[in-house]
Write an enzyme that holds these catalytic residues in place. Structure first.
Site: not given
Ligand code: GUN
Length: 295
Positions: A54, A98, A121
């Protein structure tokens, strides 16, 4: 019939080059670049890998990223303090916590601590609540289901009145996916581990989104001929024929599904690249929102 492949890699690249241009224009107009704050708690290797991907994707389009990595035994107060610091930081426009967080932490409270305007998010309880309500719109929507919506658009799916089946009901994929399809006027059924006779339900679907986390679970003969299939699964399976000793497969058995579906995503190269793209879209949007409010 062999299905058309919906190429998530190509769509993601197209979108990312557009974001790079918009980011350049944003910098020219405002004198600073959009910034993403990333919070990672603990040492889950998959999470660490996602965070690296990311942050790299942000940098590739000119978005800066600030990382705060906390140990697995970080307290609720420590995690929320980091989030609050990012809320107050004018160089951070979007915040990503995350998931999953270590079990001792209250995930909802951490997500609630993220400033609504910085919820890149789309997982803040108020944004999710607005997504669930008729006539209300969240500021941001979660990355993976938003990416799936773009893939459906790319496939030419007509959502209005269509029968859509979402397999899986997780907070970050299945549930918001069902809500987004419902907002797009599809008739939505959510299947999950306790669903009886899933095959007959999937058989009715014009659109299938598989997000159940079971390798090659959905078989081609479950599908209605011509259905559009979005495979969210990324399951690592042993494969002695692969030089790494493993490979990734989706939640759909691709070889049989491709013979029945009208269009289908691949794993890898389908939903994955789109998920990260949606995060950078949301970060740019958050920065644009912040710049407008500052005027
Ligand atoms: N863990 C797995 N996919 C995601 C996501 O799209 N966002 C976040 N914050 N954590 C994740």
């Amino acid at each position: 019939m062999t299905a058309r492949i919906i190429d998530g890699q190509q769509l993601a690249e197209r979108m990312r080059s557009k974001i790079a241009e918009e980011t350049k224009a944003f910098q020219a107009a405002h004198g600073y670049v959009p910034g993403l704050g990333v919070v990672l708690v603990g040492d889950n290797p998959a999470s660490a890998q996602y965070v690296r991907m990311k942050r790299r994707a942000c940098e590739a389009v000119g978005i800066t990223s600030v990382g705060q990595y906390l140990p697995a035994n970080a307290t609720q107060e420590e995690v929320e303090a980091v989030v609050n610091q990012m809320n107050a930081d004018p160089a951070v426009h979007g915040i990503l916590v995350q998931l999953p967080l270590p079990n001792h932490l209250d995930e909802e409270a951490v997500l609630r601590a993220v400033s609504l305007e910085k919820d890149a998010d789309g997982l803040h309880p108020i944004n999710i609540g607005r997504l669930a309500m008729k006539g209300r719109d969240p500021l941001f929507t979660p990355a993976t289901p938003t990416g799936c919506m773009y893939l459906l658009e790319e496939a030419g799916a007509k959502l209005e009145g269509a029968r859509a089946v979402v397999i899986g009901r997780s907070n970050i994929v299945g549930t918001p996916m069902a809500l987004m399809l419902m907002k797009a006027n599809a008739t939505v059924t959510v299947c999950h581990s306790r669903t009886r006779d899933m095959q007959s339900i999937v058989r009715e679907a014009d659109i299938v989104v598989a997000a159940i986390g079971k390798p090659e679970y959905v078989k081609g003969d479950w599908l209605k001929p011509g259905a559009i299939v979005i495979d969210v699964g990324t399951n690592k399976i042993d494969d002695p024929t692969d030089s790494r000793g493993y490979r990734f497969v989706g939640d759909v058995e691709f070889a049989s599904a491709v013979e029945v579906a009208g269009a289908i995503t691949k794993v890898p190269g389908g939903v994955g690249p789109m998920t990260i793209t949606m995060l950078i879209v949301n970060t740019l949007k958050a920065a644009q929102h912040s710049a407008r409010s500052a005027v």
